[in-house]
Design a protein around this motif. Structure first.
Motif, PDB file in Angstrom:
ATOM      1  N   ALA A 211     -66.360 -41.418 -13.631  1.00  0.00           N
ATOM      2  CA  ALA A 211     -66.661 -40.519 -14.670  1.00  0.00           C
ATOM      3  C   ALA A 211     -68.042 -40.032 -14.560  1.00  0.00           C
ATOM      4  N   GLY A 212     -68.958 -40.867 -13.973  1.00  0.00           N
ATOM      5  CA  GLY A 212     -70.305 -40.322 -14.141  1.00  0.00           C
ATOM      6  C   GLY A 212     -70.614 -38.996 -13.197  1.00  0.00           C
ATOM      7  N   SER A 213     -69.881 -39.502 -12.010  1.00  0.00           N
ATOM      8  CA  SER A 213     -70.049 -38.132 -11.092  1.00  0.00           C
ATOM      9  C   SER A 213     -69.359 -36.884 -11.401  1.00  0.00           C
ATOM     10  N   TYR A 214     -68.157 -37.113 -12.329  1.00  0.00           N
ATOM     11  CA  TYR A 214     -67.733 -36.035 -12.746  1.00  0.00           C
ATOM     12  C   TYR A 214     -68.503 -35.145 -13.889  1.00  0.00           C
ATOM     13  N   LEU A 215     -69.057 -35.928 -14.909  1.00  0.00           N
ATOM     14  CA  LEU A 215     -69.792 -35.354 -15.801  1.00  0.00           C
ATOM     15  C   LEU A 215     -71.130 -34.899 -15.247  1.00  0.00           C
ATOM     16  N   ARG A 216     -71.925 -35.560 -14.432  1.00  0.00           N
ATOM     17  CA  ARG A 216     -73.024 -34.980 -13.657  1.00  0.00           C
ATOM     18  C   ARG A 216     -72.764 -33.409 -12.937  1.00  0.00           C
ATOM     19  N   ALA A 217     -71.597 -33.591 -12.347  1.00  0.00           N
ATOM     20  CA  ALA A 217     -71.109 -32.200 -11.973  1.00  0.00           C
ATOM     21  C   ALA A 217     -70.838 -31.280 -12.557  1.00  0.00           C
ATOM     22  N   ALA A 218     -70.221 -31.341 -13.762  1.00  0.00           N
ATOM     23  CA  ALA A 218     -69.596 -30.647 -14.701  1.00  0.00           C
ATOM     24  C   ALA A 218     -70.700 -30.049 -15.715  1.00  0.00           C
ATOM     25  N   HIS A 219     -71.593 -30.911 -15.819  1.00  0.00           N
ATOM     26  CA  HIS A 219     -72.891 -30.091 -16.782  1.00  0.00           C
ATOM     27  C   HIS A 219     -73.871 -29.975 -15.993  1.00  0.00           C
ATOM     28  N   ASP A 220     -74.079 -29.715 -14.662  1.00  0.00           N
ATOM     29  CA  ASP A 220     -75.225 -29.852 -13.634  1.00  0.00           C
ATOM     30  C   ASP A 220     -76.275 -28.688 -14.305  1.00  0.00           C
ATOM     31  N   GLU A 221     -75.823 -27.799 -14.542  1.00  0.00           N
ATOM     32  CA  GLU A 221     -76.528 -26.694 -14.944  1.00  0.00           C
ATOM     33  C   GLU A 221     -77.456 -26.734 -16.442  1.00  0.00           C
ATOM     34  N   ALA A 222     -76.564 -27.620 -17.061  1.00  0.00           N
ATOM     35  CA  ALA A 222     -77.006 -27.874 -18.573  1.00  0.00           C
ATOM     36  C   ALA A 222     -78.129 -28.905 -18.741  1.00  0.00           C
ATOM     37  N   LEU A 223     -78.073 -29.802 -17.618  1.00  0.00           N
ATOM     38  CA  LEU A 223     -78.751 -30.940 -17.777  1.00  0.00           C
ATOM     39  C   LEU A 223     -80.299 -30.836 -17.144  1.00  0.00           C
ATOM     40  N   SER A 224     -81.331 -31.420 -17.822  1.00  0.00           N
ATOM     41  CA  SER A 224     -82.704 -31.141 -17.481  1.00  0.00           C
ATOM     42  C   SER A 224     -82.832 -32.090 -16.135  1.00  0.00           C
ATOM     43  N   ASP A 225     -83.904 -31.732 -15.195  1.00  0.00           N
ATOM     44  CA  ASP A 225     -84.371 -32.395 -14.138  1.00  0.00           C
ATOM     45  C   ASP A 225     -84.356 -33.975 -14.419  1.00  0.00           C
ATOM     46  N   ASP A 226     -84.866 -34.269 -15.668  1.00  0.00           N
ATOM     47  CA  ASP A 226     -85.067 -35.855 -16.140  1.00  0.00           C
ATOM     48  C   ASP A 226     -83.859 -36.380 -16.265  1.00  0.00           C
ATOM     49  N   ALA A 227     -82.872 -35.671 -16.971  1.00  0.00           N
ATOM     50  CA  ALA A 227     -81.788 -36.247 -17.227  1.00  0.00           C
ATOM     51  C   ALA A 227     -80.836 -36.278 -15.854  1.00  0.00           C
ATOM     52  N   THR A 228     -80.745 -35.569 -14.963  1.00  0.00           N
ATOM     53  CA  THR A 228     -80.231 -35.602 -13.567  1.00  0.00           C
ATOM     54  C   THR A 228     -80.641 -36.600 -13.013  1.00  0.00           C
ATOM     55  N   ALA A 229     -82.192 -37.076 -12.864  1.00  0.00           N
ATOM     56  CA  ALA A 229     -82.524 -38.244 -12.449  1.00  0.00           C
ATOM     57  C   ALA A 229     -81.890 -39.504 -13.008  1.00  0.00           C
ATOM     58  N   ALA A 230     -82.002 -39.366 -14.135  1.00  0.00           N
ATOM     59  CA  ALA A 230     -81.283 -40.839 -15.046  1.00  0.00           C
ATOM     60  C   ALA A 230     -79.774 -40.863 -14.613  1.00  0.00           C
ATOM     61  N   PHE A 231     -79.118 -39.901 -14.512  1.00  0.00           N
ATOM     62  CA  PHE A 231     -77.634 -39.759 -14.248  1.00  0.00           C
ATOM     63  C   PHE A 231     -77.744 -40.535 -12.760  1.00  0.00           C
ATOM     64  N   ASP A 232     -78.666 -39.866 -11.967  1.00  0.00           N
ATOM     65  CA  ASP A 232     -78.494 -40.572 -10.440  1.00  0.00           C
ATOM     66  C   ASP A 232     -78.882 -41.976 -10.439  1.00  0.00           C
ATOM     67  N   ASP A 233     -79.903 -42.465 -11.319  1.00  0.00           N
ATOM     68  CA  ASP A 233     -80.058 -43.916 -11.660  1.00  0.00           C
ATOM     69  C   ASP A 233     -78.810 -44.761 -11.815  1.00  0.00           C
ATOM     70  N   VAL A 234     -78.333 -44.158 -12.823  1.00  0.00           N
ATOM     71  CA  VAL A 234     -76.939 -44.864 -13.389  1.00  0.00           C
ATOM     72  C   VAL A 234     -76.137 -44.946 -12.282  1.00  0.00           C
ATOM     73  N   LEU A 235     -75.663 -44.085 -11.460  1.00  0.00           N
ATOM     74  CA  LEU A 235     -74.877 -44.019 -10.523  1.00  0.00           C
ATOM     75  C   LEU A 235     -75.317 -44.790  -9.351  1.00  0.00           C
ATOM     76  N   THR A 236     -76.563 -44.920  -8.853  1.00  0.00           N
ATOM     77  CA  THR A 236     -77.018 -45.700  -8.073  1.00  0.00           C
ATOM     78  C   THR A 236     -76.914 -47.239  -8.304  1.00  0.00           C
ATOM     79  N   GLY A 237     -77.127 -47.556  -9.585  1.00  0.00           N
ATOM     80  CA  GLY A 237     -76.769 -48.898 -10.165  1.00  0.00           C
ATOM     81  C   GLY A 237     -75.588 -49.375  -9.867  1.00  0.00           C
ATOM     82  N   LEU A 238     -74.436 -48.545 -10.404  1.00  0.00           N
ATOM     83  CA  LEU A 238     -73.013 -48.865 -10.087  1.00  0.00           C
ATOM     84  C   LEU A 238     -72.936 -48.930  -8.720  1.00  0.00           C
ATOM     85  N   ARG A 239     -73.445 -48.106  -7.936  1.00  0.00           N
ATOM     86  CA  ARG A 239     -73.147 -48.334  -6.434  1.00  0.00           C
ATOM     87  C   ARG A 239     -73.640 -49.691  -5.917  1.00  0.00           C
TER      88      ARG A 239
END
Length: 355
Positions: A211-239
């Motif tokens: 779900a996180g990968s889908y949301l990050r890709a679906a809203h990639d253009e609307a997310l700020s750099d900080d939000a994208t980095a935070a999303f990456d941190d969440v996915l890294t923690g889950l991995r």
């Protein structure tokens, strides 16, 4: 993303979710105790007692009889052969486990480097001096880190459009709810390897990575750099959580099967001797050497002892097979999930948005 977060309550607790809770029914708690939480020696003993009572009841109602010497000696011979076969099979399993431990120096070094690299990644993501060594503490740290990173992600999308903000908030709310439950459950454990593994198997990290990968890709253009980095941190923690669980599961299964091999050898000797003793009961030409009044109890006890290795096999295989089934996925490839199952819907729609 159309369904609300409450739709996750209807999920089967087996493939994911921190379940069962204290509010679960007695049948669910009993099933979980029998499959996972109960001490394997206690489960095996209960199975042996059930065999003893079953043989005794069947004899009492006349379905089986112990009076035919030829039939009983054939049964004793079959028990001896079956027990020898089971012990041989267990020894083969033990040799297979040991073969994985015989590695060259280069392979051992690669394993050690892999573990050290993983621990460094955990410590970096969690901003900790070092990753804990105990399984439960390490998983608890990862759960807390995932929740903290998810909360940071939510704060970074406060100013975004509702079409972006709403699904991410829903995702964060469900993720933090389950990580908080997992954190609380791990905090109450005895920090044993199995307790940590059992609880981690009930956390649906595969779904949240998908779900996180889908949301990050679906809203990639609307997310700020900080939000994208935070999303990456969440996915890294889950991995990292998934990697830790797989490592602990491998280690636990090796130790569990090794202990099963030891107990089977220990129980196998009296089991074989009991089967031989059952044949000796009918060695006298005049019939059984034990009084007919107590003979059903004696034979039922001997049969229960003979089947003790089988009871051990059932108890241990049930736990190892259940753990393996509940963690049988690689990344977001989830064979245990129905197409529409999850805490909420994640579906493709026009323009890559969620509906």
């Amino acid at each position: 993303m159309g369904a609300d977060a409450d739709s996750g309550d209807s999920r089967d607790p087996a493939p994911g979710g921190v379940a069962p809770t204290d509010d679960a029914g007695p049948l669910v708690r009993g099933r979980e105790w029998f499959l996972l939480d109960g001490d394997r020696l206690v489960v095996a003993t209960l199975l042996s007692v059930a065999i003893f009572l079953s043989v005794l009841v069947l004899e009492a109602v006349g379905i089986i009889s112990f009076t035919n010497a030829n039939s009983m000696t054939r049964v004793a011979s079959g028990m001896i052969a079956g027990t020898f076969s089971l012990v041989t099979l267990v020894v083969s399993i033990n040799q297979l486990i040991l073969s994985r431990e015989f590695v060259a120096a280069g392979t051992a070094e690669d394993r050690l480097e892999g573990v050290e690299s993983f621990r460094e990644q955990v410590a970096t993501l969690a901003s900790a001096p070092a990753a804990p060594a105990a399984p439960a503490q390490l998983l608890e740290l990862l759960a807390e880190t995932i929740a903290r990173r998810a909360t940071a992600l939510e704060s970074m999308v406060d100013g975004a459009d509702a079409v972006v903000r709403t699904p991410i908030r829903r995702y964060v709310a469900e993720l933090t709810r389950e990580t908080d439950q997992l954190d609380d459950a791990l905090d109450r454990t005895s920090f044993s390897s199995f307790d940590a593994l059992s609880l981690s198997a009930r956390f649906d990290d595969d779904w949240f990575r998908y779900a996180g990968s889908y949301l990050r890709a679906a809203h990639d253009e609307a997310l700020s750099d900080d939000a994208t980095a935070a999303f990456d941190d969440v996915l890294t923690g889950l991995r990292l959580f998934a990697v830790a669980r797989e490592h602990f599961m491998t280690t636990y299964l090796q130790r569990e099967l090794t202990r099963f091999s030891q107990l089977t050898i220990v129980v196998g000797v009296p089991s074989i001797l009991s089967a031989v003793l059952l044949g000796f009961f009918y060695a006298d030409i005049t019939g059984p050497t034990v009084s007919f009044g107590v003979f059903p109890y004696v034979v039922s006890t001997v049969v229960a002892i003979v089947f003790a290795p089988v009871s051990l096999l059932v108890a241990y295989i049930l736990r190892t097979a259940t753990i393996t089934r509940r963690t049988a996925s690689t990344g977001p490839m989830m064979p245990t999930k129905d197409p529409d199952e999850g805490p909420f819907d994640v579906t493709e729609s026009d323009g890559g948005r969620d509906r």
